[in-house]
Design an enzyme around this catalytic site. Structure first.
Site, PDB file in Angstrom:
ATOM      1  N   ASP A 259       9.305  44.570  18.565  1.00  0.00           N
ATOM      2  CA  ASP A 259      10.175  43.501  19.047  1.00  0.00           C
ATOM      3  C   ASP A 259       9.603  42.245  18.409  1.00  0.00           C
ATOM      4  O   ASP A 259       8.559  41.748  18.831  1.00  0.00           O
ATOM      5  CB  ASP A 259      10.144  43.403  20.575  1.00  0.00           C
ATOM      6  CG  ASP A 259      11.086  42.329  21.113  1.00  0.00           C
ATOM      7  OD1 ASP A 259      11.301  41.325  20.405  1.00  0.00           O
ATOM      8  OD2 ASP A 259      11.597  42.482  22.240  1.00  0.00           O
ATOM      9  N   HIS A 260      10.266  41.736  17.372  1.00  0.00           N
ATOM     10  CA  HIS A 260       9.634  40.685  16.569  1.00  0.00           C
ATOM     11  C   HIS A 260       9.384  39.401  17.367  1.00  0.00           C
ATOM     12  O   HIS A 260       8.537  38.594  16.992  1.00  0.00           O
ATOM     13  CB  HIS A 260      10.456  40.389  15.309  1.00  0.00           C
ATOM     14  CG  HIS A 260      11.749  39.676  15.556  1.00  0.00           C
ATOM     15  ND1 HIS A 260      12.911  40.334  15.841  1.00  0.00           N
ATOM     16  CD2 HIS A 260      12.047  38.353  15.552  1.00  0.00           C
ATOM     17  CE1 HIS A 260      13.881  39.448  16.004  1.00  0.00           C
ATOM     18  NE2 HIS A 260      13.383  38.240  15.836  1.00  0.00           N
TER      19      HIS A 260
ATOM     20  N   HIS B 142      14.461  41.334  23.785  1.00  0.00           N
ATOM     21  CA  HIS B 142      13.803  40.037  23.677  1.00  0.00           C
ATOM     22  C   HIS B 142      13.720  39.295  25.015  1.00  0.00           C
ATOM     23  O   HIS B 142      12.659  38.797  25.402  1.00  0.00           O
ATOM     24  CB  HIS B 142      14.538  39.149  22.678  1.00  0.00           C
ATOM     25  CG  HIS B 142      14.717  39.757  21.323  1.00  0.00           C
ATOM     26  ND1 HIS B 142      13.745  40.539  20.728  1.00  0.00           N
ATOM     27  CD2 HIS B 142      15.750  39.693  20.451  1.00  0.00           C
ATOM     28  CE1 HIS B 142      14.186  40.927  19.533  1.00  0.00           C
ATOM     29  NE2 HIS B 142      15.391  40.429  19.350  1.00  0.00           N
TER      30      HIS B 142
END
Length: 491
Positions: free
Chosen positions: A179-180, A242
């Site tokens: 999950d960047h 996110h």
């Protein structure tokens, strides 16, 4: 403690794709430039397209051209990259890849370590993992790791099937689900702000905090991703991963130690403590929207349903606002509001912690109002932290005015690591703190699936319901107004 520079052969499935060119190659270059990646590495680019090594290396050099580092030889860096045309369904290709990895491992003295990065269509994740296992690629002399991009499934059922398929080939501690957002500097700052400041931790509870707001807005629409996005929507694309990850970091208890397992344990406890909602009350807690035509930066914008690949009667949401309640001793009664959407007024990801008002306003008789104290963590585009306080006006009266104490991250460090750079470095060192565990994936999908199911059973006759360039539908404002709050938009 100084970490050893990692050694590995990295295999990137989807090497000709947008993610590889925009994020992965520049991130590997930055690690190499900053001394975080030694010469003991090789990268094998895997894709269906028939390319030569030279063509791949030309792509690499184009992707890092903007760095313009005169002291780094771009050709030398690119020489570590090799191309391997590949059919993911052909087992003989895996056998040839295994031999190729061994050759490069010996050439670069990479220690038998293998990192497989799946930067391609998620439909092939399970198949690739099983074939890597069956053809012996997951049993080298060193370590083996697997990085997986989102989306991890489309709902809980598909996510569980995907996880079961991957777990046939890899153990949980070998799997790194990206999950960047978790690689962003200001997201990682949430823990530091909370647990390294005696000013905040005693106040981080329902006695002192009125509500917490998490906003992630974009000015872009779906652009050329219309066909993909129309089958996904903002709820699956942003909230399930996110937004819930940020909520869990904001609400977690202090971990016993700063280890991946201890931090993950506390995040999972938050997700388990989310107050369940049933389908019949979803619309009381969550709002969906879809953008229409509008204007951004004095330019006319098309509506979502006019985008390429989008159904003209699409019921897919491009905006979600919602209220999470956490049923535990620390947070009972405190709403966590989230909103995320496309084609909104500005591009921003920010967290606003609103502290409770004082029990009495001593300055009310002077016609003076007291603004609430706010802690604002700005994630992007301008990272920083702002504390909103009240102080005396510069006049003869005893009246107050709002002031700010501010830290701006931008400009403080030219070489600040990017999200993918941070996460690649963590994975190479075996640090899974900022990756998503299966338990987190499962719990978030189980919660989100209730909302998805409720929305799928009835179309929204109001779509589209917000103009491009605005902050979403009016119902998103009413969601907070019903609780006596409003959205804070801090520049």
């Amino acid at each position: 403690m100084t970490l050893k520079t990692p050694k590995a052969v990295i295999v990137i499935f989807g090497a000709t794709g947008d993610l590889a060119n925009r994020k992965l190659y520049p991130s590997l270059y930055r690690l190499y430039r900053n001394g975080k990646l030694s010469d003991n590495f090789a990268v094998i680019g895997v894709a269906r397209r028939p390319l030569t090594n030279e063509q791949l290396r030309d792509n690499i050099k184009k992707s890092i051209a903007d760095f313009n580092d005169t002291h780094i030889d771009a050709d030398e860096f690119a020489s570590h990259f090799h191309y391997n045309p590949f059919d993911v369904q052909d087992l003989t290709h895996y056998q040839k890849l295994d031999k190729f990895i061994d050759e490069l491992d010996a050439k670069h003295q990479a220690g038998g370590n293998r990192l497989f990065y799946l930067a391609m269509d998620p439909n092939f994740f399970g198949l690739i993992a099983e074939n890597l296992k069956s053809e012996g690629l997951t049993e080298p002399t060193g370590w083996t790791k697997l990085i997986i991009e989102k989306p991890f499934g489309h709902n809980y059922e598909t996510a569980q099937k995907l996880n079961n398929d991957i777990r046939k080939a890899f153990t949980e501690d070998q799997i790194y689900r990206i999950d960047h957002y978790l690689g962003k500097q200001m997201i990682q700052n949430i823990e530091i702000v909370r647990f390294a400041n005696s000013l905040f931790e005693p106040l981080w509870n329902n006695q002192y905090i009125a509500n917490i707001q998490v906003t992630s807005s974009e000015i872009l629409g779906v652009e050329e991703r219309g066909r993909y996005y129309d089958g996904s929507g903002a709820l699956r694309d942003m909230v399930q991963n996110h937004m819930l990850q940020m909520v869990s970091l904001l609400a977690m208890e202090p971990p016993a130690k700063l280890t991946p397992d201890d931090i993950r344990y506390e995040k999972v406890k938050v997700l388990r403590s989310l107050k369940p909602i049933s389908e019949d009350i979803v619309d009381e807690h969550f709002v969906r929207g879809q953008y229409d035509r509008g204007e951004i930066n004095q330019e006319e914008q098309d509506g979502y349903r006019e985008s390429n690949g989008v159904d003209e009667n699409s019921n897919t949401e491009t905006f979600v606002a919602g209220k999470f309640m956490i049923n535990n001793f620390r947070w009972a009664g405190v709403p966590f509001y989230i909103r995320t959407g496309k084609r909104m007024a500005k591009k921003a990801t920010e967290i606003v912690v609103q502290f409770k008002d004082l029990p009495i306003n001593l300055y009310a008789g002077k016609g003076n109002t007291i603004d609430p104290n706010l802690l604002v963590i700005r994630v992007q585009p301008d990272g920083g932290i702002t504390l909103h306080l009240n102080a005396k006006q510069e006049d003869y009266e005893t009246t107050s005015k709002p002031i700010t104490m501010q830290y701006d991250m931008d400009g403080k460090a030219i070489n600040r690591p990017e999200a993918y750079e941070v996460l690649l470095n963590d994975c190479l060192h075996g640090d899974s703190t900022n990756f998503v565990h299966w338990d987190e994936v499962a719990l978030s999908w189980q919660y989100i699936d209730v909302i998805s199911e409720a929305w799928s059973k009835k179309s929204s006759d109001e779509f589209p319901n917000y103009a491009s360039g605005t902050n979403g539908p009016k119902a998103a404002d009413e969601l907070l107004e019903n609780d006596g709050f409003h959205w804070w938009s801090v520049k």
